[in-house]
Design a protein around this motif. Structure first.
Motif, PDB file in Angstrom:
ATOM      1  N   PRO A 103       3.367  -5.095  -5.128  1.00 42.15           N
ATOM      2  CA  PRO A 103       4.320  -5.717  -4.193  1.00 42.15           C
ATOM      3  C   PRO A 103       5.682  -5.033  -4.295  1.00 42.15           C
ATOM      4  N   ASP A 104       6.121  -4.400  -3.208  1.00 36.49           N
ATOM      5  CA  ASP A 104       7.427  -3.736  -3.188  1.00 36.49           C
ATOM      6  C   ASP A 104       8.535  -4.672  -2.730  1.00 36.49           C
ATOM      7  N   ASP A 105       8.190  -5.656  -1.919  1.00 36.03           N
ATOM      8  CA  ASP A 105       9.174  -6.618  -1.426  1.00 36.03           C
ATOM      9  C   ASP A 105       8.757  -8.000  -1.921  1.00 36.03           C
ATOM     10  N   PRO A 106       9.460  -8.579  -2.904  1.00 35.56           N
ATOM     11  CA  PRO A 106       9.036  -9.877  -3.450  1.00 35.56           C
ATOM     12  C   PRO A 106       9.170 -11.030  -2.474  1.00 35.56           C
ATOM     13  N   SER A 107       9.946 -10.860  -1.395  1.00 39.49           N
ATOM     14  CA  SER A 107      10.122 -11.955  -0.440  1.00 39.49           C
ATOM     15  C   SER A 107       9.025 -11.981   0.628  1.00 39.49           C
ATOM     16  N   THR A 108       8.457 -10.822   0.958  1.00 38.75           N
ATOM     17  CA  THR A 108       7.393 -10.769   1.977  1.00 38.75           C
ATOM     18  C   THR A 108       6.085 -10.212   1.436  1.00 38.75           C
ATOM     19  N   PHE A 109       6.100  -9.699   0.190  1.00 36.99           N
ATOM     20  CA  PHE A 109       4.925  -9.114  -0.457  1.00 36.99           C
ATOM     21  C   PHE A 109       4.358  -7.928   0.327  1.00 36.99           C
ATOM     22  N   LEU A 110       5.230  -7.184   0.994  1.00 32.01           N
ATOM     23  CA  LEU A 110       4.817  -5.894   1.525  1.00 32.01           C
ATOM     24  C   LEU A 110       4.489  -5.007   0.329  1.00 32.01           C
ATOM     25  N   SER A 111       3.261  -4.503   0.276  1.00 33.95           N
ATOM     26  CA  SER A 111       2.761  -3.826  -0.925  1.00 33.95           C
ATOM     27  C   SER A 111       2.374  -2.390  -0.613  1.00 33.95           C
ATOM     28  N   SER A 112       2.365  -1.583  -1.672  1.00 32.56           N
ATOM     29  CA  SER A 112       1.963  -0.188  -1.530  1.00 32.56           C
ATOM     30  C   SER A 112       0.945   0.146  -2.614  1.00 32.56           C
ATOM     31  N   GLY A 113       0.119   1.158  -2.325  1.00 27.43           N
ATOM     32  CA  GLY A 113      -0.886   1.547  -3.299  1.00 27.43           C
ATOM     33  C   GLY A 113      -1.749   2.681  -2.786  1.00 27.43           C
ATOM     34  N   VAL A 114      -2.700   3.074  -3.603  1.00 24.46           N
ATOM     35  CA  VAL A 114      -3.621   4.159  -3.239  1.00 24.46           C
ATOM     36  C   VAL A 114      -5.041   3.777  -3.648  1.00 24.46           C
ATOM     37  N   MET A 115      -5.994   4.484  -3.076  1.00 24.66           N
ATOM     38  CA  MET A 115      -7.402   4.385  -3.471  1.00 24.66           C
ATOM     39  C   MET A 115      -7.997   5.784  -3.454  1.00 24.66           C
ATOM     40  N   HIS A 150       6.810  -3.054  14.359  1.00 18.88           N
ATOM     41  CA  HIS A 150       7.947  -2.569  15.140  1.00 18.88           C
ATOM     42  C   HIS A 150       7.509  -1.241  15.749  1.00 18.88           C
ATOM     43  N   GLY A 151       6.867  -1.335  16.896  1.00 16.43           N
ATOM     44  CA  GLY A 151       6.225  -0.158  17.449  1.00 16.43           C
ATOM     45  C   GLY A 151       4.982   0.147  16.623  1.00 16.43           C
ATOM     46  N   SER A 152       4.984   1.299  15.970  1.00 16.82           N
ATOM     47  CA  SER A 152       3.870   1.640  15.081  1.00 16.82           C
ATOM     48  C   SER A 152       4.214   1.434  13.614  1.00 16.82           C
ATOM     49  N   LEU A 153       5.438   0.970  13.328  1.00 17.03           N
ATOM     50  CA  LEU A 153       5.875   0.748  11.949  1.00 17.03           C
ATOM     51  C   LEU A 153       5.463  -0.646  11.509  1.00 17.03           C
ATOM     52  N   LEU A 154       4.800  -0.708  10.360  1.00 16.16           N
ATOM     53  CA  LEU A 154       4.271  -1.969   9.854  1.00 16.16           C
ATOM     54  C   LEU A 154       5.199  -2.530   8.783  1.00 16.16           C
ATOM     55  N   THR A 155       5.445  -3.820   8.894  1.00 18.59           N
ATOM     56  CA  THR A 155       6.134  -4.550   7.851  1.00 18.59           C
ATOM     57  C   THR A 155       5.508  -5.925   7.741  1.00 18.59           C
ATOM     58  N   SER A 156       6.023  -6.756   6.829  1.00 18.92           N
ATOM     59  CA  SER A 156       5.478  -8.098   6.621  1.00 18.92           C
ATOM     60  C   SER A 156       6.568  -9.128   6.861  1.00 18.92           C
ATOM     61  N   SER A 157       6.185 -10.234   7.469  1.00 17.74           N
ATOM     62  CA  SER A 157       7.155 -11.283   7.774  1.00 17.74           C
ATOM     63  C   SER A 157       7.036 -12.505   6.870  1.00 17.74           C
ATOM     64  N   PHE A 158       5.949 -12.606   6.079  1.00 16.12           N
ATOM     65  CA  PHE A 158       5.749 -13.779   5.234  1.00 16.12           C
ATOM     66  C   PHE A 158       4.794 -13.390   4.103  1.00 16.12           C
ATOM     67  N   PRO A 159       4.962 -13.938   2.915  1.00 12.22           N
ATOM     68  CA  PRO A 159       4.127 -13.515   1.782  1.00 12.22           C
ATOM     69  C   PRO A 159       2.713 -14.078   1.775  1.00 12.22           C
ATOM     70  N   SER A 160       2.445 -15.074   2.609  1.00  7.86           N
ATOM     71  CA  SER A 160       1.104 -15.665   2.602  1.00  7.86           C
ATOM     72  C   SER A 160       0.116 -14.792   3.366  1.00  7.86           C
TER      73      SER A 160
END
Length: 549
Positions: A336-348, A381-391
């Motif tokens: 989780p990179d953003d603790p308020s919205t839990f927008l997360s990053s990672g790899v596989m 936001h167009g093709s840019l992804l973000t998160s609006s809520f942590p649930s």
């Protein structure tokens, strides 16, 4: 006329004190150093330094808790960061200077308390002090006359001193009887109990750091495999005590059945709850699973260990379908990179199935890597992804799909949350596509390989902590509070009575009674207590009285 000045004969020059020998000076230095170290002033200074030294441990990231955050902190401050690291400001509680303060405080307290215990023991065996010659000089005194004899006055007053240490003595005058009473020895006892419990607390904390251990592991919820504490390798990070080498861990198995997070409307976390199943002790032999619930600050306590719920996040699931129809599925936790919205990053990273390629080099060149962002509640936001809520209400991912050598076969440690930039820079790992996917959607590469986003599961960060001295820490802390309470509430005071025949009045049947009181510490309310004692002790005394305050 001339004057003659006579100069006295020069006598022997006075010599200074003889110089001490080197061994005597060394002994004197050690003695004075010990006296200074074991003084209460030094102990208070060391206690203040210990509290001051703990401030960096609370404000700065600590390597034992989050090594990645420490590395980032140092990287962001290329000049100051390395110097802070040399001063062990990122390992405060294990640093040489914090340990030195800790040990010196322990030695100072022991050296300070031991003589006080002996002094208190002698004070308990010493009778109350003799009655002063002039009671009128005391801050609180009282004088009156009585029709009873001196022996009767003292005997009657003695009955009222319940709980006091009392002794009668004969006075200097004929027929004079004195009484000395003391109370409040429990005050010093409480003070000693407080300091002894403080030493016990320091010992217990040190013992916990020496013999305890602490491990953190991320466990995928909703039917994930869980963990069994068979070795330190099952943990993502493990910190053993100074004496504990990590072997002999308490056997324990934990599975997270499901995880639930409660959020306020603004996205702030309110409570984390994990329903878990665990095995310990005889349950391991019988394969019996027990159900319980873990919440923040409500750990699972079993077999001498505590299992805490430290945090949570999301683990996306991807399936790679190769042109020959074989599939590889993987569920990996993302950060989780953003603790308020839990927008997360990672790899596989996916390795092709065996037999698909003629050589190992060819197989390594066709490994698949996925790197990107995960949003539990997607907002585009167009093709840019973000998160609006942590649930986890509307999950989606924005990913880059790479083909080439992912670093799985290099033998070097790989980051769990980012690809090796050197692989990309050298062209050994090339980007195939950049797409946004929702659950069930897929992207097809040029050779027909299909990458599908299957959804996401929640993961919980569990901390397994073992501290054999935690009970002693609690007992020492409670004892400290009890001792401090006693030392603050109990008052040390002394009362003296003197009774002798009134020879000035010419009537030997009259007895002069003098009373004086003194508090060992300046306590508010002592004057009122003295008056109450005077009324209780000399309630039958008659007039001709004088008082002084």
């Amino acid at each position: 006329m001339t004057a003659t000045v006579t100069t006295p004969a020069a006598g022997p020059t006075p010599s200074g004190p003889p110089r001490q020998s080197l061994p005597r000076r060394a002994i004197a230095l050690v003695r004075n150093t010990w006296r200074g170290l074991t003084s209460m002033r030094t102990a208070l200074m060391l206690l203040f330094l210990l509290a001051l030294g703990a401030i960096p441990g609370a404000l700065l990231p600590q390597r034992s808790l989050n090594a990645q955050k420490v590395d980032k902190y140092i990287a962001d401050r290329p000049t100051l960061g390395p110097w802070m690291d040399r001063l062990q400001l990122f390992d405060v509680f294990g640093s040489f200077w914090f340990t030195a303060i800790y040990v010196l405080l322990f030695v100072s307290l022991v050296g300070c308390i031991a003589p006080r215990i002996l002094d208190h023991y002698r004070a308990l065996r010493t009778p109350p002090v003799k009655t002063p010659r002039n009671l009128a000089r005391l801050p609180h005194h009282y004088s009156t006359t009585s029709g009873d004899s001196a022996e009767e006055v003292i005997a009657e007053a003695r009955k009222q001193f319940r709980g006091w240490r009392v002794i009668e003595r004969a006075g200097d005058r004929d027929g004079e009887v004195t009484l000395s009473a003391e109370k409040g020895y429990f005050r010093e006892f409480g003070n000693l109990v407080f300091h002894c419990a403080l030493v016990g607390l320091l010992v217990a904390v040190a013992a916990g750091k020496l013999f305890g251990y602490e491990g953190n592991v991320i466990v995928v919820a909703d039917g994930g495999p869980g963990i069994c504490t068979t070795s330190t390798s099952v943990f993502d990070s493990f910190r053993a005590g100074r004496i504990n080498d990590g072997t002999g861990l308490t056997p324990l198995c934990v599975r997270v059945k499901d995880f639930h997070a409660d959020y306020l409307p603004n996205g702030q976390a309110q409570m984390f709850t994990a329903n878990v199943a665990y095995q310990a002790g005889a349950d391991l032999a019988s394969n019996t699973w027990r159900d319980t619930t873990i919440q923040v600050n409500h750990p699972l306590r079993v077999a001498g260990d505590r299992v805490y719920l430290q945090g949570h996040g999301y683990a996306p699931t991807f399936t790679v379908t190769y042109p020959n129809g074989q599939t590889r599925s993987e569920t990996t936790q993302w950060r989780p990179d953003d603790p308020s919205t839990f927008l997360s990053s990672g790899v596989m990273r996916f390795d092709p199935p065996g037999g698909m390629f003629a050589s190992e080099d060819e197989r390594r060149k066709h490994q698949i890597a996925i790197e990107g962002l995960f949003a539990p509640t997607a907002l585009l936001h167009g093709s840019l992804l973000t998160s609006s809520f942590p649930s986890l209400t509307d999950p989606a991912v924005a990913i880059d799909i790479y083909r080439g050598e992912t670093g799985l076969d290099t033998g070097r440690a790989q980051s769990l949350f980012a690809l090796d930039p050197e692989m990309i820079k050298q062209g050994r790992l090339t980007k195939e596509q950049r797409v946004n996917l929702r659950p069930g959607e897929s992207a097809t590469l040029a050779d027909g390989t299909k990458v599908t986003f299957d959804g996401a599961q929640q993961w919980a960060n569990l901390q397994v902590s073992h501290d054999p001295a935690q009970g002693w820490v609690l007992a020492s802390a409670l004892t400290m509070m009890a001792g401090l309470l006693v030392s603050l509430l109990v008052k040390r005071r002394r009362i003296w009575l003197r009774a002798y025949p009134d020879s000035r009045a010419g009537d030997e049947r009259r007895t002069v009674v003098e009373m004086g009181g003194l508090a060992r510490t300046d306590q508010a309310g002592w004057g009122g207590e003295f008056d109450r004692l005077r009324t209780r002790l000399l309630s039958d005394s008659t007039s001709s009285q004088t008082t002084g305050e």
